[in-house]
Design an enzyme around this catalytic site. Structure first.
Site, mmCIF file in Angstrom:
data_model
loop_
_atom_site.group_PDB
_atom_site.id
_atom_site.type_symbol
_atom_site.label_atom_id
_atom_site.label_comp_id
_atom_site.label_asym_id
_atom_site.label_seq_id
_atom_site.Cartn_x
_atom_site.Cartn_y
_atom_site.Cartn_z
ATOM 1 N N TYR A 1 0.987 -1.152 -0.113
ATOM 2 C CA TYR A 1 -0.084 -0.116 0.202
ATOM 3 C C TYR A 1 0.801 1.091 -0.015
ATOM 4 C CZ TYR A 1 -4.248 -2.294 0.208
ATOM 5 O OH TYR A 1 -5.343 -3.561 -0.320
ATOM 6 N N HIS B 1 -6.099 -3.458 6.306
ATOM 7 C CA HIS B 1 -5.418 -4.544 5.532
ATOM 8 C C HIS B 1 -4.459 -5.129 6.457
ATOM 9 C CE1 HIS B 1 -7.368 -3.514 2.006
ATOM 10 N NE2 HIS B 1 -7.172 -2.261 1.956
#
Lengths: 737, 737
Positions: free
Chosen positions: B260, B414
């Site tokens: 990310y 996440h």
């Protein structure tokens, strides 16, 4: 199909060459086996100018310093394969050969001394040796340095070349000692000492004849050359020429498969080169319509993305960069000047310090390499080329594809029970796969590095392949002798821009069951893709269970039917003949129509869909290799088995379709779904009609199996096309004129 | 650790820059966001001379011809992610950006016309649009072109740059229409129209502020720049600078992990570059001790062999060649001239048509690239750098190794429940692995291409990682909020030529259980190899089952204890928290001493042995992923779980040792067996003593966890060395002075 020499021709040849031989030997100079004096002069000049050859020479010299600085070690033989003395004697002959070459090129005494001293050590050791302590009991072919005479023959092949290269730098006394105490006794031990091995038309015999024949050239024993070429009785029933005649098919295919073919190639190429240099009038490279050159080329053709097709007992990492093929390519390039071979040589990245190696190096330096042409072809199997065939189909539409179809003969003890199996490759990867051999080569903890028990219990069994299994029993009931005696027949093979097609059958794999398979790789230009078509007809007389497994490399993405997955318990599919090694992960019986299984190969990021025509009675069993494998010896690969039960006959029809791309790195996914919407098949006499709808296009693929193609006509009943003009008729003629 | 601006500093900065902004905007010229007029002149000159830039430019032009020849398509928004209109609007903004760049460099009208016509199409469409039909119900952030405003913000980031590049070629009327009917309304929709998203200190907010801020520069709306930098109230509680302050740790680590981080990087780098070009006096690249430049470098450091370490929800194929990092590396190289970055750029093989891209291309053409220096480091996690850390250890002895140790914080939604887990890499491959995310990105058949159900039921669970699981329950009982609130603590980290060592602990992953792990990558120069040492201390107050899984990529070669393999039936290891997805393939309880498990990684041909100190009560469970997976969504990877039951505390001790080589292609196998013969551990206060015998050498590895290292002394009782002089004392100081 090249003509074969008959016995009368052979005798004549023998007579003529024997005369020539004597005169040649009388004026022998050294070296003159694979490397000649002319080669040496050329190599010496090449070392002075920058390029691949100079680099290879310099790095060989640099590497050899470590050998020179270590103490010489010629141990009393004691260990079997993989053991210390075994490995040391292997290193020794390789080092002697290397030193011999470096002596010739550099003229530096240290290299000559290395070979001389080691040969004298060996000459001192050899007379004291009995046969090897680790030989097999009752063995017909023990060695003295090694447990088996195959290694002893390899020792001689390298060592005689090393001796040839230092001879002119030795005293008469040294030569006398080396020849009389070592090289001549070894050559005699391997020839008259072991007639059964020496005369045998077998790969082991090739090494023995190559070593003994070259020893004959070097030590002026012309009769040894005769023995090597025609057997110990000079009968022509054995020996090197008979081996060339029997071990390769007329197309240059070696019936154990490419993994063993490349191994067998080295003594053939080496001895042939020595024969050519000593007796060019024998035209050994022209022998049997140039079968040896064909064999070199065939070995390359039997590869995909640099790796050999892993049929039979093959370890998958072997490929066209193996040292045996480095020699083969150099010899072939030097003889033919085929620049496509240079692409292979470039990828091998291994320049030989030989005259032929120099030619390759200079051609690569000059940028002469062109793309090697991989072709679609059917390689006849067996000495006469009539014991089935190995079929390679290549495609380039939408990716570099290969389809291997195997109606080949059993391939002796290393053969698998996989008649009519196939493999499929795309975008650099194996997609429909063959397990290859179950073996961890030289890993002691894995059954001593030998073939694992699972090689017999799984990898050789029919169910481990992509071909029909009747009643969970392997072809020929798993009997090698029966297999060797019964090859499939290739009905036809053809290739054109349209694609390639082949059909083959065998009636002896099972009692009273005939198996016939038609396989095609078809280029659909309008769709920008080739597809693989598979029609397998099984005809028996009584009720059977008929299985057709497909082993794929990848992960299931989608099926167009529900799978009853075994989620909380797994059991094996069966109890024997390989079935005991397959976990049953799920099962389903799709309704009549098209059954699709889509998987993703994560190594090339492509999707593949097998679309099968099913009648509602065909079950799909999803499997994973690994049951009854207490030592975790097997790779846990996936597959599915299409199964029908209680029938005497069945036709399996399917199309394999590569599609789309999965690229999570660049975050795109294209065409993850199959584009095949209809698939139907019908037969009219020798004509097979396949109706395929894909990506909005409609094709009628007409495969003609008749002997004569010009007069074929057929009628076609449209069964659902919306518009006639969308139908592309697509002919594949089984027999090309 | 860099200092943070306090509120007073922030306000002062705000005041000064606001004044400067007005004057800058008044004299604005175009383009002047990421690409400036100066950049354009340099790029124009570069297109005339051969090199990487010219090649990239020419191929971009050639590729764009296909876009120009296709009909323009600005569809009415209809589809969600992956659907037609969604993908078309994505293509449109990318194409407008590309055309704008080509217009600037070439001056050719066709590119300008493309952007102009498409913008006018959009300007006609936009006023008619309501929020997107596929928005989530009750969504706070719908888009109009796209189902979510994140995509809408990305559209603006690209489109405003495209507009900036063609502005000077448009009529006043055209500009008025485009600005008033399209770009200004979009910017307002994304800012004042969605305060909660725009003001949010979150990656989605970064895209919105970047788009709106750049729109402010281009369309002379200085207040929008203020909104973008400081939030809609100009409070400094949100906005781009706050995002820079909160989303990265002081070391430039983004707490969702590198997968990310690289995604988040692009709007940061893009907007920062635009700020720098418009208002260099803001020194945005120097902000917070240069955190943005650190973040770019950290993203590279968080990779091995070109791929990001796959922690948390990560897809493994993402690596340093992603487009986000191509931009990051170009910007970083242009600012710093660090030639190590050029090695990364060279491997990216993607030259940007920007001023910074040109600098990279010219430097690569000039051969300035040097090796990028991967370092061992502990990256503090959290905005203040005190919420645990992510530790990277690198080794180069006997192969390029990396060890990732993760006492990092949860990493939001996440994040995985994997406190103190580790991963190990060697010779280019993952060896001790992390499953990563269970997802087939954009593959519709796999749960619409979204995270699979198995991502939650397996991949996020603790047992899917290489860290301790208590009572088959995941860390924080699988609760994200609890995880976010409770980070581990890094006790120490140190690195030197001797190796790297780190220790961390967490007491909140389980109720009344403390977990402490000490991990070291130790260079054993005499053995020519580094080893990984792992000591995991679990201390609880009542009886528990304590599991330590290890997931390896490869095939079991050998264990030094017998395994009771489940050969005919398989069942799942457990029923929940990921255990339901593991097949139990075998189990064993090795006797007290050293328990060894050796596997082969077939991709790099190397052997790995985990040697564990066991007390006779530790069981080994051999597992394979894939149970309770009805759609075959999971990869069938292997592992083993070390388990003790009915104890309150346990110490797991092991060494991971890479060894040997398996090369069946060249037919050799080296050192297939582990060379570790003894492993013992003892603790004296803050000193950990590890006695290791390997390859005939004896080491005493002393790990000092004390705050001050200079005065450490310890006594050592020899417990079985045959000779004292073979003992190498080997110090790793936890706290370097």
């Amino acid at each position: 199909m090249g003509g074969l020499f008959n016995v009368r021709t052979l005798k004549k040849l023998f007579f003529v060459t024997a005369v020539v031989l004597v005169s040649t030997s009388a004026s022998a100079q050294h070296p003159n086996l694979v490397i000649t004096k002319t080669d040496v002069k050329a190599m010496q000049m090449a070392t002075a100018k920058p390029g691949r050859f100079q680099t290879a020479y310099q790095s060989a010299k640099a590497r050899f310093e470590a050998v020179l600085s270590a103490p010489m070690d010629v141990p009393v033989p004691k260990d079997g394969a993989g053991g210390y003395t075994h490995e040391q004697h292997k290193r020794n002959y390789q080092n002697m050969y290397q030193a011999g070459v470096l002596y010739q090129i550099s003229g530096e005494q240290k290299y000559r001394n290395f070979v001389r001293d080691m040969l004298l050590d060996y000459a001192e050791l050899y007379p004291s040796l009995d046969v090897h302590p680790k030989r097999k009991v009752k063995s017909q072919n023990p060695g003295k340095f090694f447990w088996q005479s195959l290694n002893e023959a390899m020792w001689l092949v390298y060592t005689i070349q090393a001796y040839d290269m230092v001879m002119n730098g030795l005293t008469e006394d040294e030569k006398a000692t080396i020849e009389s105490d070592l090289l001549k006794p070894v050559a005699q031990f391997l020839s008259v000492g072991q007639p059964s091995t020496f005369n045998k038309v077998h790969n082991h015999g090739t090494w023995a004849t190559a070593g003994v024949g070259m020893a004959g050239y070097v030590m002026n024993e012309p009769e040894w050359v005769e023995f090597a070429l025609y057997d110990l009785e000079k009968s022509g029933q054995g020996g090197f020429l008979k081996q060339l005649e029997k071990l390769f098919s007329p197309d240059g295919y070696y019936n154990e498969g490419p993994y063993y073919q490349r191994f067998a190639l080295l003594p053939f190429v080496t001895f042939a080169k020595a024969i050519e240099n000593n007796q060019p009038e024998r035209d050994v490279f022209g022998y049997r319509d140039g079968v040896l050159m064909k064999a070199i080329d065939t070995t390359i053709q039997l590869s995909y993305n640099g790796k050999f097709f892993p049929i039979n007992d093959a370890i998958k990492s072997k490929g066209t960069d193996t040292i045996e093929l480095v020699h083969g390519v150099a010899v072939a390039y030097a003889r033919t000047g085929e620049t496509g071979l240079l692409e292979i040589a470039d990828k091998q990245d291994n320049i030989l310090l030989t005259g032929d190696g120099l030619k390759v190096a200079e051609a690569l330096d000059a940028g002469l390499a062109t793309a090697y042409q991989y072709k679609s072809m059917a390689l006849g199997d067996g000495a006469e080329g009539d014991e089935g065939a190995l079929v390679i189909m290549r495609g380039e539409l939408g990716g570099e594809q290969a389809l291997l179809f195997k109606p080949a003969s059993q391939g002796l003890g290393h053969g698998h029970f996989d008649k009519l199996t196939w493999q499929y490759y795309d975008h650099g990867q194996e997609i429909v796969s063959d397990y290859g051999a179950a073996r961890f080569l030289n890993v002691e903890a894995k059954f001593g590095g030998r073939y694992l028990p699972e090689n017999t219990s799984y990898a050789k069994q029919t169910v481990a392949h992509n071909t029909v299994v009747i009643d969970e029993t392997s072809h020929f009931n798993g009997n090698v002798e029966t297999g060797n005696a019964n090859a499939p027949s290739l009905d036809f093979f053809a290739t054109s821009e349209t694609g390639s097609v082949a059909q083959a059958h065998i009636n002896t794999a099972y009692n009273k069951v005939s198996l016939q398979r038609t396989v095609a790789l078809v280029n659909l230009a309008e769709v920008g893709q080739s597809i693989a078509l598979d029609i397998f007809d099984v005809e028996g007389k009584s009720h059977h269970q008929i299985d057709l497994p497909l082993h794929y490399l990848g992960q299931i993405i989608e099926t167009n039917f529900a799978i009853n997955a075994n989620t909380s318990q797994l059991a094996a599919v069966g109890t024997q003949n390989g079935y005991q090694h397959l976990w049953l992960k799920g099962k389903s019986t799709p309704q009549a129509g098209l059954a699709k299984v889509t998987w993703l190969n994560e190594l090339n990021g492509r999707f593949y869909t097998q679309t099968s025509v099913v009648d509602g009675d065909e079950a799909f069993l999803f499997t994973q290799v690994g049951a009854n494998d207490p030592n975790f010896n097997l790779r846990n690969e996936n597959g599915f088995i299409r199964r029908v039960s209680g029938v005497s006959s069945h036709r399996f029809v399917s199309v394999l379709e590569p599609h789309g791309e999965y690229n999570p790195g660049k975050e795109y996914t294209l065409n993850a779904q199959s584009r095949v919407s209809a698939l139907k098949i019908s037969r009219q006499n020798e004509l097979t009609l396949v109706e395929l709808h894909i990506a909005g296009k409609a094709y009628l693929i007409a495969i003609n199996g008749a002997q004569h193609v010009n007069s074929v006509t057929f009628s076609y009943q449209d069964q659902g096309f919306t518009s006639h003009d969308r139908l592309s008729v697509f002919g594949l003629n089984g027999h090309q004129e």
